[in-house]
Design an enzyme around this catalytic site. Structure first.
Site, short mmCIF file in Angstrom:
data_model
loop_
_atom_site.label_atom_id
_atom_site.label_comp_id
_atom_site.label_asym_id
_atom_site.label_seq_id
_atom_site.Cartn_x
_atom_site.Cartn_y
_atom_site.Cartn_z
N ALA A 523 76.06 81.42 144.57
CA ALA A 523 77.14 81.62 145.23
C ALA A 523 76.92 82.07 146.72
O ALA A 523 77.48 81.17 147.84
CB ALA A 523 78.10 82.71 144.89
N LYS A 629 88.70 86.68 139.70
CA LYS A 629 88.78 86.32 138.36
C LYS A 629 87.62 85.68 138.01
O LYS A 629 87.33 86.23 136.84
CB LYS A 629 90.07 85.25 138.23
CG LYS A 629 90.46 84.81 136.71
CD LYS A 629 91.41 83.82 136.83
CE LYS A 629 92.84 84.48 136.88
NZ LYS A 629 94.01 83.55 136.88
N THR A 630 86.95 84.92 138.46
CA THR A 630 85.61 84.26 138.01
C THR A 630 84.70 85.26 137.79
O THR A 630 83.67 85.20 137.27
CB THR A 630 85.53 82.77 138.77
OG1 THR A 630 85.30 83.20 140.12
CG2 THR A 630 86.47 81.93 138.63
N LYS A 697 77.14 89.15 147.59
CA LYS A 697 75.94 89.57 146.78
C LYS A 697 76.07 88.74 145.36
O LYS A 697 77.33 88.51 145.14
CB LYS A 697 75.51 90.92 146.57
CG LYS A 697 74.91 91.48 147.93
CD LYS A 697 74.31 92.82 147.78
CE LYS A 697 75.27 93.76 147.64
NZ LYS A 697 74.88 95.19 147.59
N GLU A 701 74.19 87.65 136.96
CA GLU A 701 73.23 88.54 136.33
C GLU A 701 73.18 90.05 136.62
O GLU A 701 72.63 90.79 135.66
CB GLU A 701 71.74 88.16 136.73
CG GLU A 701 71.50 86.71 136.44
CD GLU A 701 70.39 86.20 137.11
OE1 GLU A 701 70.16 86.43 138.34
OE2 GLU A 701 69.55 85.30 136.75
#
Lengths: 739, 165
Positions: A523, A629-630, A697, A701
């Site tokens: 992203a 949301k994601t 950021k 993970e």
């Protein structure tokens, strides 16, 4: 020729254009723009492209763990109905997948078998059923050779891998002296097993050649830009002759970073028969012959003053990989910067083994390493009679204690406080084994979360069409990460269009090379490339209007400047720019990471040892959240991976040949619906000016990092039993239960 | 043989008897909404409805289904006209990569019908009573559908909303 505008991240970006918030789409919890296709079964994954004259391939793997193929007898198989041919190419089949981001081919050549299941041939037939039957009819002869199958007994054969993305050794001060000086210590060994990413979609490729010798692979790949280079190198082709298409990827979690064996085998077979060949690896072959997270043996040493100030931090990891493979599981990566303490020793070594390749699986390093570190912190807090949260706060460093440089942004303490309050940590059980509800022992546990943040080079083209629609193109992938949607939000925000007027095209080498999905950099990297392109388009539009760039507002398809309103398409139709981001000094001069805190309640059956995660609260700080949301879904997904690592996931290797014996989803247990409670996720507001111009950021993970340790700390709190051998299955509790 | 899928009749010639219903859908008929995640009935990605009941289409042979009414994800709704469960999955982000999603949705359709019929589950307190579809019941009844992205809490939210509507 479209102009490329490049940004190297050498300086902080204090003002983000995303904060101008004219369109108001950035950050909002918007539905995925690819959602309707996915829920209707209309999103097309690798094996689902309908090509004319398609043949089906089925891989044939070695049924021994180490040795040499002496003969392949395909005579009978070739006579079977529908069988086109059985192929093998001992020189060019790849022995194992490539690691992510590498620009060259993985090890090639399969006559010499290095692990059980190594693909050595492929059967090709008119149908899947015929290819599978033919594969089973092929007879392979071999000479077995002594293999390296024992881990525990060969720790002294461990070798130090060369420096990769992480340095294998990071040491400072004298840890032995600091441990001797410490009033309270923990010195123990944790072990974690091999794990499998177990993405729901199995690895798959459809290879097809055109008359000019150009190869197209519809593949399930996370990083098409580098995968193209790997595949071209393996086939001795120039990269521009290879095109990888990965528009939808059914999960990856690291297992699809580099090219896998089915790609090269399909390409060679397709060339030989002059037809497209589709090969989908069977689930068992995914376990056998793609990639695993390495098993680890981690010795943690912590030493503190009587007041709880850490003096010594040691994290020495031994993992395993194929001989001559350099990748190591960097389990100590977060240990480098998570807690203060002057004497530090963080090391990584690998025992060479004839097991399938070790590589990146979701949060390589933190995912395994924090299972040990965060349990050791819990043990030391208890020995100090300190609340584990208070103990961590006592050792919150002001700057990176290893590299002695500033943090870019770090709201870990606020994460502890926020999640603890939401969880009700004050009302926790304070006596291990002391809280019982009927036959269930109740425990509460917590752990910190941290995951390094970085940028990767990435490019995207942004074009404005005559009707004002915005088109974003990059070979970046969306593997469930929400990339389609967040890139549309970034472009929509900056060029003033609702998402209905932004089209995002991904996963195809015809578009500019993107970072790919991996390492939580997707992203930030691909998003910034879109940002840079949009910023340039805004400047061009302003120049065309004859006003300063900061004097223009972009909203709802209109460009507003000095009381003039112009439709975006009218002023910018036909404009296009390629934005490019390159990592720079900000990746080196400051320590960048996302942070969080996990709190959970686990119930343990006093009679059977059955464990149930009942409640979960996590708070994270990861810079700007691009889509709430994601982002939340990403964090939930990571947390559940952590629950799996804590309780069920273990790829068991046969000690005689290295084979994974539980090589399917019935025996390799990933969490199911019934294993997962409601999960409350909060994002604390944060901006990271060092990370990228979006000030965002990585989060992909972050959820997994530390999550499993919170579960195991809660199990200890419930039962008074410390288990240091993952996964914590009920057999490891039974002897210690009160019942 | 003839197969009835999503209300349409498909004539299938020269069908290999080894062909699973899943492979027939995906490889012969181009209905790739049903997914293959394991080919062994272990993951649920291939779930379809046969005469209204959910089954793993990888575990049944296509030749066994002449005369059956088969419903796949494509038969529930389209991107332009979503089934209420499909819409709820979008709203609640009940997916990430999307690969298990058609199976989750088909499974949920079948599961809700089982509850309406009063079928008990492992977590039903009293099997004589009509089951109350609380979150524990949804989780138990949906546990045959693995989601490695682990959208589980969001999937439960989506199913609960539709069940209560």
């Amino acid at each position: 020729m479209t102009e490329t505008v490049s940004l190297t991240m050498d300086e902080p970006v204090a003002h983000s254009l995303l904060d101008e918030d004219a369109q108001g789409v950035i950050g909002r919890p918007l539905n995925r723009i690819d959602g309707p296709l996915k829920v209707a079964g209309k999103a097309t994954y690798a094996a689902e492209y309908q090509l004319d004259n398609l043949a089906h391939g089925f891989l044939i793997g070695a049924k021994f763990g180490r040795g040499r193929v002496t003969r392949i007898d395909a005579e009978q198989a070739r006579t079977m109905p529908g069988v086109i041919d059985v192929f093998w190419d001992f020189d060019h089949f790849i022995r194992n997948p490539q690691q992510g981001g590498q620009k060259s081919k993985p090890v090639q050549g399969v006559r010499d078998v290095q692990y059980f299941g190594e693909p050595i041939a492929i059967a090709v037939a008119e149908t899947f059923e015929q290819a599978r039957a033919a594969a089973h009819a092929v007879k392979v002869e071999w000479i077995e050779e002594p293999g390296l199958f024992d881990f525990d007994g060969r720790l002294d054969e461990a070798v130090t891998p060369p420096e990769g993305a992480t340095e294998p050794y990071a040491c400072k001060g004298d840890i032995d002296a600091a441990m001797a000086q410490a009033a309270v210590t923990v010195d123990a060994v944790w072990t974690t097993p091999s794990q499998n990413s177990a993405a729901m979609e199995m690895h798959a490729s459809i290879a097809s050649w055109d008359d000019e010798g150009n190869l197209t692979v519809h593949g399930s790949y996370q990083m098409p830009a580098s995968d193209r280079q790997q595949l071209a190198d393996a086939l001795s082709l120039p990269p521009e002759k290879v095109r990888i298409v990965s528009r939808y990827v059914g999960g990856g979690f690291g297992s699809k970073l580099g090219i896998a064996p089915e790609s090269v085998a399909s390409a060679l077979a397709a060339k030989a028969i002059g037809r497209p060949v589709k090969t989908v690896m069977a689930r068992q072959q995914v376990f056998d012959a793609t990639v695993r997270r390495s098993n680890t043996r981690q010795r943690i040493r912590l030493g503190a003053t009587a007041q709880g100030k850490l003096l010594a931090i040691g994290h020495e990891t031994i993992g395993s990989n194929l001989p001559e493979e350099d990748f190591f599981e960097p389990a100590g990566i977060a240990t480098q910067f998570l807690y203060a303490g002057d004497a530090r020793r963080i090391t990584h070594d690998n025992v060479p083994m004839n097991r399938l390749l070790s590589g990146s699986m979701r949060a390589p390093g933190e995912a395994a390493g924090m299972l040990a570190l965060e349990c050791a912190m819990d043990e030391l807090a208890e020995a100090l009679k300190l609340d584990p949260v208070a103990f961590r706060k006592l050792n919150e460093p002001e700057a990176d204690p290893q590299k002695e440089q500033p943090f870019s942004s770090r709201r870990l303490v606020e994460c502890y406080d926020d999640a603890a309050a939401k969880f009700g940590w004050e009302q926790r059980n304070r006596t291990p084994g002391g809280l019982r509800q009927g036959e269930w022992l109740v425990g509460h546990g917590m752990a910190a979360s941290a995951r390094s943040n970085k940028l990767q080079p990435s490019k995207a083209r942004v074009a404005v069409e005559a009707d004002g629609r915005v088109v974003v193109e990059t070979d970046m992938t969306d593997i469930g990460t929400g990339t389609y949607t967040i890139l549309a939000q970034i472009a929509g925000e900056l060029l003033g269009q609702p998402l209905t007027h932004v089209e995002v095209r991904l996963g195809d080498n015809r578009y500019p090379p993107g970072a790919g999905s991996g390492g939580s950099f997707g992203a930030g990297s691909s998003g910034t490339s879109v940002y840079v392109a949009c910023q340039s388009l805004r400047e061009r539009i302003a120049a065309k209007l004859g006003v300063a760039a900061d004097g223009v507002t972009f909203k709802d398809g209109l460009v507003i400047a000095e009381n003039r309103t112009t439709p975006l398409g009218e002023i910018a139709g036909g404009m296009e720019v390629i934005g490019e981001i390159e990592p720079g000094k900000m990746d080196e001069d400051v320590t960048q990471a996302s942070y969080g805190a996990h709190f959970c309640e686990v119930h343990v059956n006093a009679h059977t040892g059955e464990m149930r995660v009942k409640r979960w609260v996590s708070s994270f700080a990861a810079g700007r959240i691009l889509n709430e949301k994601t982002a939340r879904s990403q964090c939930i997904g990571g947390i559940v991976f952590g629950i799996g690592a804590a309780l069920t996931e273990e790829a068991v290797h046969d000690w005689r040949n290295g084979k994974i014996v539980n090589r399917d989803l019935a025996e390799y247990h990933v969490p199911a619906h019934a294993d997962v409670p409601h999960i409350e996720v909060t994002f604390l507001p944060e901006r990271d000016v060092h990370a990228n111009p979006m000030q965002a950021k990585g989060i992909g993970e972050l959820g997994i990092s530390g999550a499993g340790a919170a579960v195991v700390n809660a199990i200890y709190n419930a039962t008074g039993i410390r288990v240091r051998d993952y996964p914590v299955t009920l057999d490891k509790l039974l002897a210690g239960l009160p019942a | 043989m003839q197969l009835s899928i999503n209300g349409e009749t498909y004539a299938v010639e020269e069908l290999d008897v080894r062909t699973s219903l899943l492979d027939l859908l995906r490889e012969r008929l181009g209905l790739t909404g049903s997914k293959k995640g394991c080919d062994h009935g272990q993951c649920g990605a291939c779930t379809v409805l046969v005469n209204g009941r959910r089954i793993n289409s990888c575990l049944t042979l296509a030749v066994m289904h002449e005369g059956d009414e088969i419903t796949t994800i494509e038969g529930l709704g389209t991107p332009e006209a979503l089934h209420p469960l499909q819409a709820a999955f979008v709203k609640h982000d009940g997916y990430q990569c999307g690969y298990c999603t058609p199976g989750q949705i088909c499974s949920a359709v079948g599961m809700l019908d089982e509850v309406r019929r009063g079928w008990a589950s492992h977590v039903t307190d009293d099997v004589a009573d009509a089951p109350q579809l609380d979150d524990a019941e949804i989780r138990e009844r949906m546990s045959g559908n693995i989601c490695r992205c682990s959208a589980y809490p969001n999937i439960v939210d989506a199913i609960r909303e539709v069940a209560q509507a």
